[in-house]
Scaffold this motif. Sequence first.
Motif, PDB file in Angstrom:
ATOM      1  N   VAL A 230      10.806  -7.180   8.546  1.00 18.99           N
ATOM      2  CA  VAL A 230      12.030  -7.523   7.808  1.00 18.99           C
ATOM      3  C   VAL A 230      11.650  -7.747   6.346  1.00 18.99           C
ATOM      4  O   VAL A 230      11.342  -8.862   5.930  1.00 18.99           O
ATOM      5  CB  VAL A 230      12.705  -8.783   8.382  1.00 18.99           C
ATOM      6  CG1 VAL A 230      14.033  -9.043   7.669  1.00 18.99           C
ATOM      7  CG2 VAL A 230      12.906  -8.654   9.878  1.00 18.99           C
ATOM      8  N   GLN A 231      11.681  -6.681   5.558  1.00 17.40           N
ATOM      9  CA  GLN A 231      11.198  -6.754   4.181  1.00 17.40           C
ATOM     10  C   GLN A 231      12.300  -6.967   3.145  1.00 17.40           C
ATOM     11  O   GLN A 231      12.017  -7.126   1.962  1.00 17.40           O
ATOM     12  CB  GLN A 231      10.401  -5.489   3.839  1.00 17.40           C
ATOM     13  CG  GLN A 231       9.150  -5.324   4.681  1.00 17.40           C
ATOM     14  CD  GLN A 231       8.288  -4.170   4.231  1.00 17.40           C
ATOM     15  OE1 GLN A 231       8.201  -3.857   3.033  1.00 17.40           O
ATOM     16  NE2 GLN A 231       7.631  -3.509   5.174  1.00 17.40           N
ATOM     17  N   GLY A 232      13.541  -6.981   3.563  1.00 18.73           N
ATOM     18  CA  GLY A 232      14.643  -7.202   2.638  1.00 18.73           C
ATOM     19  C   GLY A 232      15.313  -5.918   2.211  1.00 18.73           C
ATOM     20  O   GLY A 232      14.670  -4.871   2.104  1.00 18.73           O
ATOM     21  N   SER A 233      16.616  -5.996   1.952  1.00 23.43           N
ATOM     22  CA  SER A 233      17.396  -4.803   1.622  1.00 23.43           C
ATOM     23  C   SER A 233      18.036  -4.883   0.240  1.00 23.43           C
ATOM     24  O   SER A 233      18.913  -4.082  -0.092  1.00 23.43           O
ATOM     25  CB  SER A 233      18.489  -4.598   2.674  1.00 23.43           C
ATOM     26  OG  SER A 233      19.324  -5.744   2.766  1.00 23.43           O
ATOM     27  N   PHE A 234      17.594  -5.840  -0.590  1.00 26.31           N
ATOM     28  CA  PHE A 234      18.128  -5.951  -1.950  1.00 26.31           C
ATOM     29  C   PHE A 234      17.441  -4.929  -2.861  1.00 26.31           C
ATOM     30  O   PHE A 234      16.231  -4.746  -2.797  1.00 26.31           O
ATOM     31  CB  PHE A 234      17.888  -7.346  -2.513  1.00 26.31           C
ATOM     32  CG  PHE A 234      18.735  -8.422  -1.888  1.00 26.31           C
ATOM     33  CD1 PHE A 234      19.934  -8.803  -2.468  1.00 26.31           C
ATOM     34  CD2 PHE A 234      18.327  -9.057  -0.720  1.00 26.31           C
ATOM     35  CE1 PHE A 234      20.711  -9.798  -1.888  1.00 26.31           C
ATOM     36  CE2 PHE A 234      19.087 -10.051  -0.140  1.00 26.31           C
ATOM     37  CZ  PHE A 234      20.292 -10.429  -0.719  1.00 26.31           C
ATOM     38  N   ASN A 235      18.229  -4.266  -3.698  1.00 29.84           N
ATOM     39  CA  ASN A 235      17.637  -3.386  -4.693  1.00 29.84           C
ATOM     40  C   ASN A 235      16.779  -4.226  -5.634  1.00 29.84           C
ATOM     41  O   ASN A 235      17.266  -5.161  -6.264  1.00 29.84           O
ATOM     42  CB  ASN A 235      18.723  -2.652  -5.484  1.00 29.84           C
ATOM     43  CG  ASN A 235      18.147  -1.772  -6.567  1.00 29.84           C
ATOM     44  OD1 ASN A 235      17.837  -2.239  -7.664  1.00 29.84           O
ATOM     45  ND2 ASN A 235      17.995  -0.501  -6.269  1.00 29.84           N
ATOM     46  N   THR A 236      15.503  -3.895  -5.713  1.00 27.99           N
ATOM     47  CA  THR A 236      14.552  -4.734  -6.451  1.00 27.99           C
ATOM     48  C   THR A 236      14.877  -4.793  -7.937  1.00 27.99           C
ATOM     49  O   THR A 236      14.850  -5.869  -8.549  1.00 27.99           O
ATOM     50  CB  THR A 236      13.126  -4.211  -6.237  1.00 27.99           C
ATOM     51  OG1 THR A 236      12.806  -4.279  -4.843  1.00 27.99           O
ATOM     52  CG2 THR A 236      12.120  -5.024  -7.031  1.00 27.99           C
ATOM     53  N   ARG A 237      15.180  -3.645  -8.540  1.00 32.72           N
ATOM     54  CA  ARG A 237      15.511  -3.649  -9.966  1.00 32.72           C
ATOM     55  C   ARG A 237      16.712  -4.535 -10.245  1.00 32.72           C
ATOM     56  O   ARG A 237      16.692  -5.366 -11.166  1.00 32.72           O
ATOM     57  CB  ARG A 237      15.806  -2.224 -10.436  1.00 32.72           C
ATOM     58  CG  ARG A 237      16.294  -2.150 -11.882  1.00 32.72           C
ATOM     59  CD  ARG A 237      17.028  -0.849 -12.158  1.00 32.72           C
ATOM     60  NE  ARG A 237      18.167  -0.668 -11.264  1.00 32.72           N
ATOM     61  CZ  ARG A 237      18.763   0.505 -11.031  1.00 32.72           C
ATOM     62  NH1 ARG A 237      18.316   1.595 -11.623  1.00 32.72           N
ATOM     63  NH2 ARG A 237      19.803   0.581 -10.210  1.00 32.72           N
ATOM     64  N   ASN A 238      17.768  -4.378  -9.458  1.00 33.50           N
ATOM     65  CA  ASN A 238      18.982  -5.153  -9.688  1.00 33.50           C
ATOM     66  C   ASN A 238      18.757  -6.641  -9.439  1.00 33.50           C
ATOM     67  O   ASN A 238      19.334  -7.486 -10.126  1.00 33.50           O
ATOM     68  CB  ASN A 238      20.114  -4.629  -8.810  1.00 33.50           C
ATOM     69  CG  ASN A 238      20.593  -3.248  -9.225  1.00 33.50           C
ATOM     70  OD1 ASN A 238      20.273  -2.781 -10.322  1.00 33.50           O
ATOM     71  ND2 ASN A 238      21.324  -2.581  -8.351  1.00 33.50           N
ATOM     72  N   ALA A 239      17.927  -6.956  -8.449  1.00 27.98           N
ATOM     73  CA  ALA A 239      17.627  -8.358  -8.167  1.00 27.98           C
ATOM     74  C   ALA A 239      16.919  -9.003  -9.360  1.00 27.98           C
ATOM     75  O   ALA A 239      17.278 -10.105  -9.800  1.00 27.98           O
ATOM     76  CB  ALA A 239      16.770  -8.472  -6.913  1.00 27.98           C
ATOM     77  N   LEU A 240      15.924  -8.321  -9.895  1.00 27.89           N
ATOM     78  CA  LEU A 240      15.197  -8.863 -11.037  1.00 27.89           C
ATOM     79  C   LEU A 240      16.069  -8.926 -12.284  1.00 27.89           C
ATOM     80  O   LEU A 240      15.999  -9.889 -13.062  1.00 27.89           O
ATOM     81  CB  LEU A 240      13.938  -8.031 -11.301  1.00 27.89           C
ATOM     82  CG  LEU A 240      12.850  -8.138 -10.225  1.00 27.89           C
ATOM     83  CD1 LEU A 240      11.766  -7.104 -10.463  1.00 27.89           C
ATOM     84  CD2 LEU A 240      12.260  -9.547 -10.186  1.00 27.89           C
ATOM     85  N   LEU A 241      16.891  -7.920 -12.492  1.00 23.51           N
ATOM     86  CA  LEU A 241      17.824  -7.935 -13.617  1.00 23.51           C
ATOM     87  C   LEU A 241      18.766  -9.125 -13.506  1.00 23.51           C
ATOM     88  O   LEU A 241      19.012  -9.849 -14.485  1.00 23.51           O
ATOM     89  CB  LEU A 241      18.621  -6.630 -13.663  1.00 23.51           C
ATOM     90  CG  LEU A 241      19.821  -6.595 -14.629  1.00 23.51           C
ATOM     91  CD1 LEU A 241      19.350  -6.792 -16.061  1.00 23.51           C
ATOM     92  CD2 LEU A 241      20.588  -5.283 -14.480  1.00 23.51           C
ATOM     93  N   THR A 242      19.294  -9.342 -12.310  1.00 26.78           N
ATOM     94  CA  THR A 242      20.236 -10.428 -12.084  1.00 26.78           C
ATOM     95  C   THR A 242      19.600 -11.783 -12.380  1.00 26.78           C
ATOM     96  O   THR A 242      20.185 -12.625 -13.067  1.00 26.78           O
ATOM     97  CB  THR A 242      20.739 -10.393 -10.631  1.00 26.78           C
ATOM     98  OG1 THR A 242      21.396  -9.135 -10.389  1.00 26.78           O
ATOM     99  CG2 THR A 242      21.714 -11.525 -10.360  1.00 26.78           C
ATOM    100  N   LEU A 243      18.392 -11.998 -11.867  1.00 26.73           N
ATOM    101  CA  LEU A 243      17.741 -13.296 -12.038  1.00 26.73           C
ATOM    102  C   LEU A 243      17.206 -13.492 -13.450  1.00 26.73           C
ATOM    103  O   LEU A 243      17.108 -14.628 -13.928  1.00 26.73           O
ATOM    104  CB  LEU A 243      16.614 -13.430 -11.010  1.00 26.73           C
ATOM    105  CG  LEU A 243      17.108 -13.506  -9.560  1.00 26.73           C
ATOM    106  CD1 LEU A 243      15.951 -13.356  -8.585  1.00 26.73           C
ATOM    107  CD2 LEU A 243      17.856 -14.811  -9.296  1.00 26.73           C
TER     108      LEU A 243
END
Length: 388
Positions: A126-139
Amino acid sequence: MRSAIFALSLYASTASAQTCGGPVGPFIEGVKAEARATGIPAETVDAFFQGAQIDQAVINADRAQGVFQRDFISFSRALISQNRIDNGRIYGQRLDSTFDTIEARFGIPRGVLLAFWAFETDYGQVQGSFNTRNALLTLAHDCRRPDLFRPQLIAAIELYRRGGMNPASTTGAWAGEIGQLQKLPREIIRQGMDGDGDGIVDLKGSSADALMTGANVLSSLGWRANEPWLQEIIVPENLDWAQTGLNHKASVRDWAARGVRAREGALGPANLQASVLLPMGRNGPAFLAYPNFEVYFDWNKSFVYVTTAAYFATRLGGAAVYDAGNPTPALSGQQMQQLQQKLTRRGHDVGGIDGILGAMTRAAVQAEQMRLGLPADAWPTTDLLNRL
């Protein structure tokens, strides 16, 4: 995530980088300028942000970390299942040669990495399904922790330039971590390793690569080879509770002289510095925390997660289930927030009013227990809350 092996170098962020909030478009343009200033080609930077967007689900996940308000016993029982124990043994045998290599090179026992692997992604499942670029941009755009995530966003652009991620399709955890041990882009660039010998670093698809990288991260954080990290102990009833906690250290020899003994086997080397850790006070489980335990906090800042991960590593190494004892019931999340507010008004820095019993809140609790003449075991009770 597939990445060629490079001689990886660090790069500095500009002094003006730590901005956040406001319209997303101008914010992205500022990040682009910072990335170009590190030497990343403009066309690469533009391609990275093609289709980028803020993800509200990431913000929701960041704000909903109530699980860390749980006490050690309930948290550890929730995370450590028989299935995770059984799978730890299976994967430990399946990747025996990888773990042998890690132990020979870094001096890190397999149980330490197996515990992280289990908690982070259920052994890669279970490695996660969030788009990594968008997650980092958001945070990075969010103003809660931009100093942490903006550099990671810049690092993700560099990782993309090196072929290490696809901004449109690479997925992972909501906080931007990638792979089976959930590493952020800067860690991948600095410590990514090829563990299976195929000439590439694949932290998503290769367990050997992920584990070798995890070991390299721990080593870089100061892991001391072939030393213990956490050990269950039995403490005497007359122990000076004010000397317990991670902010108090003594040699193992001194602790033994005070009546501390191992629940199983022998204590660690007599000259090692260690702390008596009472995650639920003097009536609950008791551990001796060695220097390597401090490295855990560079992996994850949560006190209850760190203690559980370190304990689980000992279980995977053959230790018995801890003696839960009979601790005083934990405060509720709301009560903990009330306590933190009272402690703050008394001049203590508890690290924020979040209802989480972290290391700073524990130190403040212990100080107030000492002031009030209570057993200073750093475990908050309703009695302490009422007295404050």
